[in-house]
Design an enzyme around this catalytic site. Structure first.
Site, PDB file in Angstrom:
ATOM      1  N   GLU A  86      -5.772   4.222   5.729  1.00 30.25           N
ATOM      2  CA  GLU A  86      -5.396   3.928   4.345  1.00 30.25           C
ATOM      3  C   GLU A  86      -5.777   5.057   3.393  1.00 30.25           C
ATOM      4  OE1 GLU A  86      -5.774   1.656   0.649  1.00 30.25           O
ATOM      5  OE2 GLU A  86      -6.849   0.439   2.118  1.00 30.25           O
ATOM      6  N   ARG A 109       0.828  -1.220   0.000  1.00 25.52           N
ATOM      7  CA  ARG A 109       0.000   0.000   0.000  1.00 25.52           C
ATOM      8  C   ARG A 109       0.865   1.274   0.000  1.00 25.52           C
ATOM      9  NH1 ARG A 109      -3.317  -3.364  -0.895  1.00 25.52           N
ATOM     10  NH2 ARG A 109      -5.424  -3.550  -0.060  1.00 25.52           N
ATOM     11  N   SER A 127     -10.955  -0.648   2.545  1.00 27.21           N
ATOM     12  CA  SER A 127     -10.263  -0.733   3.835  1.00 27.21           C
ATOM     13  C   SER A 127      -9.981   0.671   4.346  1.00 27.21           C
ATOM     14  CB  SER A 127      -8.933  -1.468   3.686  1.00 27.21           C
ATOM     15  OG  SER A 127      -9.133  -2.748   3.178  1.00 27.21           O
TER      16      SER A 127
HETATM   17  N1  EPU Z   1     -11.347 -10.531   9.929  1.00 25.01           N
HETATM   18  C1  EPU Z   1     -12.085 -10.660  11.067  1.00 25.01           C
HETATM   19  N2  EPU Z   1     -13.112  -9.796  11.277  1.00 25.01           N
HETATM   20  C2  EPU Z   1     -13.421  -8.819  10.392  1.00 25.01           C
HETATM   21  C3  EPU Z   1     -12.645  -8.681   9.230  1.00 25.01           C
HETATM   22  C4  EPU Z   1     -11.604  -9.566   9.002  1.00 25.01           C
HETATM   23  O1  EPU Z   1     -11.833 -11.530  11.879  1.00 25.01           O
HETATM   24  O2  EPU Z   1     -14.365  -8.081  10.657  1.00 25.01           O
HETATM   25  C5  EPU Z   1     -10.279 -11.502   9.644  1.00 25.01           C
HETATM   26  C6  EPU Z   1     -10.734 -12.439   8.532  1.00 25.01           C
HETATM   27  O3  EPU Z   1     -11.432 -13.529   9.016  1.00 25.01           O
HETATM   28  C7  EPU Z   1      -9.458 -12.858   7.888  1.00 25.01           C
HETATM   29  C8  EPU Z   1      -8.539 -11.665   8.118  1.00 25.01           C
HETATM   30  O4  EPU Z   1      -9.145 -10.859   9.110  1.00 25.01           O
HETATM   31  O5  EPU Z   1      -8.902 -13.963   8.539  1.00 25.01           O
HETATM   32  C9  EPU Z   1      -8.269 -10.870   6.858  1.00 25.01           C
HETATM   33  O6  EPU Z   1      -9.490 -10.411   6.275  1.00 25.01           O
HETATM   34  P1  EPU Z   1      -9.679 -10.302   4.690  1.00 25.01           P
HETATM   35  O7  EPU Z   1      -9.252 -11.556   4.044  1.00 25.01           O
HETATM   36  O8  EPU Z   1     -11.052  -9.804   4.428  1.00 25.01           O
HETATM   37  O9  EPU Z   1      -8.610  -9.266   4.198  1.00 25.01           O
HETATM   38  P2  EPU Z   1      -8.028  -7.958   4.881  1.00 25.01           P
HETATM   39  O10 EPU Z   1      -6.630  -8.246   5.303  1.00 25.01           O
HETATM   40  O11 EPU Z   1      -8.972  -7.448   5.863  1.00 25.01           O
HETATM   41  C10 EPU Z   1      -6.911  -7.007   2.685  1.00 25.01           C
HETATM   42  C11 EPU Z   1      -6.926  -5.724   1.919  1.00 25.01           C
HETATM   43  C12 EPU Z   1      -8.183  -5.621   1.064  1.00 25.01           C
HETATM   44  C13 EPU Z   1      -8.192  -6.793   0.110  1.00 25.01           C
HETATM   45  C14 EPU Z   1      -8.164  -8.101   0.924  1.00 25.01           C
HETATM   46  C15 EPU Z   1      -8.051  -9.312   0.049  1.00 25.01           C
HETATM   47  C16 EPU Z   1      -5.674  -4.123   3.250  1.00 25.01           C
HETATM   48  C17 EPU Z   1      -5.737  -2.915   4.114  1.00 25.01           C
HETATM   49  N3  EPU Z   1      -6.857  -4.578   2.817  1.00 25.01           N
HETATM   50  O12 EPU Z   1      -7.999  -6.947   3.611  1.00 25.01           O
HETATM   51  O13 EPU Z   1      -8.083  -4.419   0.309  1.00 25.01           O
HETATM   52  O14 EPU Z   1      -9.336  -6.777  -0.718  1.00 25.01           O
HETATM   53  O15 EPU Z   1      -7.005  -8.103   1.798  1.00 25.01           O
HETATM   54  O16 EPU Z   1      -6.758  -9.422  -0.449  1.00 25.01           O
HETATM   55  O17 EPU Z   1      -4.585  -4.614   2.968  1.00 25.01           O
HETATM   56  C18 EPU Z   1      -8.716  -2.116   0.236  1.00 25.01           C
HETATM   57  O18 EPU Z   1      -7.516  -1.857   0.272  1.00 25.01           O
HETATM   58  O19 EPU Z   1      -9.581  -1.222   0.167  1.00 25.01           O
HETATM   59  C19 EPU Z   1      -9.140  -3.513   0.300  1.00 25.01           C
HETATM   60  C20 EPU Z   1     -10.413  -3.855   0.351  1.00 25.01           C
END
Ligand code: EPU
Length: 340
Positions: A335, A165, A239
């Site tokens: 972000e 990012r 995010s």
């Molecule tokens: N989780 C929770 N509770 C929640 C949300 C997430 O426990 O309310 C846990 C999930 O179960 C999972 C972990 O957190 O084990 C990660 O969640 P997720 O796979 O949804 O991905 P993320 O790390 O939250 C990142 C990016 C997203 C991208 C996804 C998929 C960042 C800041 N965000 O989210 O990017 O779509 O991975 O690769 O790195 C964005 O930048 O706007 C965005 C949506």
């Protein structure tokens, strides 16, 4: 001469649907129009806000300056060999339309980045990434205009200093360049990345040779739609925080207290925590404060269903930051960028 519109409501130009006014607003379709807009800002001594899809900004208040909406269009194959096609794309093109275009033309690599809101020119600034792929793997080079001199400069992939990012355009060269086009090096043969667990799971019963990039795109779209609100329906900027990177020593302490904590290794010493998990665990999922809401399916996303002010959304963000700091001693970094 492009048209400079005074006291312009930006509500339809930011996906958080914040009703803030720009002192001046202008849409530019070419590098020449962009230069004219930059010259106007210089002469009138106006602060600048460069706008693509408006999907990564929070307008805290009215913007006392010139908002330049980059609307340049066009895609062109500039080189090709047995393995790759180099596709040069104007900054104003819509990101997801580019992904669809690439798949329709049997050019691969962008499929995991399907449905990300925003424009092509904004994508390299924060090195957009999702489902195991970051744009840095596909950018060959980009063109950018120096805001002060108006001169066009080419940045190689390496000189963009891409990181999670992040890029040079958020660091040493912040607010110094406008990206005008991006040249992607796309694969002629499918080159799938199914490392992201939910994506791999979607194809668990299928031999990899039989999976097409179009199917990967469709699966990414399904996964996104199950967790992330469509900004056209429920205003949001994806995010709201970055996933924080911390030292292994700190992680071991957290893990001892919270065995179910979610994290991904980054290097020998560092590990990336799922901010969504921290916010969720701190009790924020589904909560509402001052009209701003923590998304019930993904706590990392703040939504603005009542189209309240950016300041109200930032107040909720601040409460979340405080609470995560108190409970986990982890600092969350926003972000999206805040203006003014
Ligand atoms: N989780 C929770 N509770 C929640 C949300 C997430 O426990 O309310 C846990 C999930 O179960 C999972 C972990 O957190 O084990 C990660 O969640 P997720 O796979 O949804 O991905 P993320 O790390 O939250 C990142 C990016 C997203 C991208 C996804 C998929 C960042 C800041 N965000 O989210 O990017 O779509 O991975 O690769 O790195 C964005 O930048 O706007 C965005 C949506």
């Amino acid at each position: 001469m492009p048209l400079f519109l005074p006291q312009f409501n930006l509500q339809k130009f930011n996906t958080l649907a914040v009703p803030a006014l720009a002192q001046y607003f202008v849409s530019v379709k070419s590098d020449d129009e962009l230069r004219e807009a930059l010259a106007f800002a210089r002469t009138e001594n106006l602060p600048l806000l460069l706008l693509g899809g408006g999907s990564n900004i929070v307008l805290r208040d009215d913007f006392p300056g010139l908002v330049v909406h980059i609307k340049s269009q066009g895609r062109e194959v500039v080189a090709e060999n047995d393995d790759y096609v180099w596709l040069k794309v104007a900054a104003g093109e819509n990101w997801h339309q580019l992904v669809e275009y690439s798949l329709d033309n049997a050019l691969y690599g962008l499929e995991n980045l399907s449905l990300i809101p925003g424009s092509v020119g904004a994508a390299p600034i924060q090195n957009i990434g999702a489902y195991g792929v970051e744009i840095k793997e596909l950018v060959a080079e980009l063109s950018a205009l120096n805001i002060r001199s108006g001169l066009s400069v080419t940045f190689t992939n390496e000189s963009c200093r891409f990181a999670y990012r992040d890029s040079i355009f958020k660091q040493a060269l912040k607010d110094q360049y406008v990206i005008t086009s991006v040249t992607f090096r796309l694969h002629k043969q499918p080159n799938l990345n199914l490392t992201y667990p939910a994506l791999g799971a979607a194809f668990a019963d299928i031999v990899e040779a039989e999976i097409t990039p179009q199917q990967v795109s469709a699966a990414v779209i399904r996964i996104r739609q199950s967790k992330l609100p469509d900004p056209a329906i429920i205003p949001n900027v994806g995010s709201f925080f970055k996933n924080p990177v911390i030292a292994h020593t700190q992680f071991n302490n957290l893990k001892a207290r919270h065995p179910d904590i979610v994290a991904y290794p980054v290097s020998e010493n560092q590990i990336k925590l799922a901010a969504g998990w921290l916010i969720d665990k701190a009790g924020w999922r589904g909560k509402e404060v001052g009209g701003a809401v923590v998304h019930a399916q993904q706590a990392l996303v703040l939504t603005n269903p009542l189209k309240v002010s950016g300041a109200a959304v930032l107040e909720l963000a601040e409460l979340i930051k405080q609470s995560v700091l108190e409970q986990f001693s982890v600092i969350l970094e926003m972000e999206p960028r805040t203006y003014p």
